[in-house]
Design an enzyme around this catalytic site. Sequence first.
Site, PDB file in Angstrom:
ATOM      1  CE  LYS A  92      17.376 -10.136 -25.465  1.00 16.73           C
ATOM      2  NZ  LYS A  92      16.101 -10.055 -26.171  1.00 16.73           N
TER       3      LYS A  92
ATOM      4  CE  LYS B  82      -2.634   0.794   3.524  1.00 19.68           C
ATOM      5  NZ  LYS B  82      -3.630   0.783   4.585  1.00 19.68           N
TER       6      LYS B  82
HETATM    7  C1  1AE Z   1      17.078  -3.698 -22.507  1.00 22.22           C
HETATM    8  C2  1AE Z   1      16.744  -4.894 -23.386  1.00 22.22           C
HETATM    9  C3  1AE Z   1      17.298  -4.795 -24.760  1.00 22.22           C
HETATM   10  C4  1AE Z   1      16.651  -5.751 -25.726  1.00 22.22           C
HETATM   11  O1  1AE Z   1      16.024  -6.700 -25.352  1.00 22.22           O
HETATM   12  C5  1AE Z   1      16.778  -5.518 -27.135  1.00 22.22           C
HETATM   13  O2  1AE Z   1      16.002  -6.241 -27.902  1.00 22.22           O
HETATM   14  C6  1AE Z   1      17.666  -4.632 -27.676  1.00 22.22           C
HETATM   15  O3  1AE Z   1      17.777  -4.519 -29.000  1.00 22.22           O
HETATM   16  P1  1AE Z   1      18.795  -3.513 -29.697  1.00 22.22           P
HETATM   17  O4  1AE Z   1      20.182  -3.950 -29.374  1.00 22.22           O
HETATM   18  O5  1AE Z   1      18.521  -2.155 -29.126  1.00 22.22           O
HETATM   19  O6  1AE Z   1      18.500  -3.597 -31.151  1.00 22.22           O
END
Ligand code: 1AE
Length: 409
Positions: A169, A94
């Site tokens: 990733k 809260k």
């Molecule tokens: C803070 C997370 C950055 C991210 O996930 C991402 O996709 C960055 O992409 P670019 O390097 O800015 O193209």
Amino acid sequence: MSMCIATYRSYDDKADFNKKAASIAVGLTVGSWTELPEAQKAQMEKHLGKVLSVEAYEPANAAQGERYADIRIAYPDINFSRDIPALLVTVFGKLSMDGRIKLIDLDFSEGFASAFPGPKFGLQGIRDYLGVQERPLLMSIFKSVVGHDLGGLRDQFYKQALGGVDLIKDDEILFENPLTPLEKRVETCMEAARQASEETGQKLLYAVNLTGPTSQLAANARKAIAAGANALLFNVLAYGYDALHELSSDSGISVPIAAHPAMAGAMYPSPHYGISASLLLGKLMRLAGADLALFPSPYGSVVMPKAENLAVKEALLQPLHGLKASFPVPSAGIHPGLVPLILQDFGTDVVVNAGGGIHGHPMGTAAGGQAFRQAIAATLAGTPLRQAAAQPGHEALASAIEAWGIREA
Ligand code: 1AE
């Protein structure tokens, strides 16, 4: 008595900060105090929050809105179960909606922290898996994935891997979909990883985006791992820290987890509201079990002030109840010309992470990775990037510098 300590910054032009601190300590624990009969007071004593300190910043010439105090309050562990939601709701439930107040830090008691195994692999575990001990790691982010099929993804993965990246990733906006379903995506990308590895001789982690309803996350993680996934990406703040804690402490989920900071901008940037970046993206991510933690950098397209950024780094690396360190991954808008600054601020225990800075390279995606590797090698050798770029075989770096320049400190 075992207690967790919360530090707040409270802004108020008029308040008596000592009274305010006392009312928080009582209000978030036993509710009321002074009205209770003596017998009940004694019974409630062990549940009562305690004000540890109030440090006010109130110069006579303070402009309106600038007067604040840093308040530290200890909360008895007996009041909450040993999970992050219970702690957060106790110390900032809260209260987070009650005026200009920001949660700056949490110090966990030994008893509370003992419920959290933290990162399963951590920084050193990732280095050991990849067989890379000395240099910063390089991560590449899939781009243009929505609407693409498996063939398109495979092609993109292979080119990223050829560039010499250590991790790839998924984009965090890639969810379960008919064109690139989770298991097929993993099989396809891991096959591309094997093929690239024959050429580069490098190992690689592929962090596939773990998505879906919370009730299916663990099952989806197991499916991905059974299909060959060797890492996971997870949008922690959209699900909550407890979801990450569940995944990271699950013995059947034996791959590193990369914590994505999506949604964090709704929580840390204000000086007056929310939760500090170091707690939100550092300490709590690590406690919940993030092996790698992504966050905006001070240099790229999504900028976090440098002091805050370095505080996130410290929260991921400095000793914390015996937990493994999480790999810091400053991200967003990163290109090779920023590498000297990143290494200057983060040292070698950092993952250099780029999407557009790899795929947008004028000579293509593979050259994008190579340019980063060349920038990292040159910086470690103490060679200025322009000098390195002029050397034979460094055309990828030269082209990246021509496209994006070099950022001086
Ligand atoms: C803070 C997370 C950055 C991210 O996930 C991402 O996709 C960055 O992409 P670019 O390097 O800015 O193209």
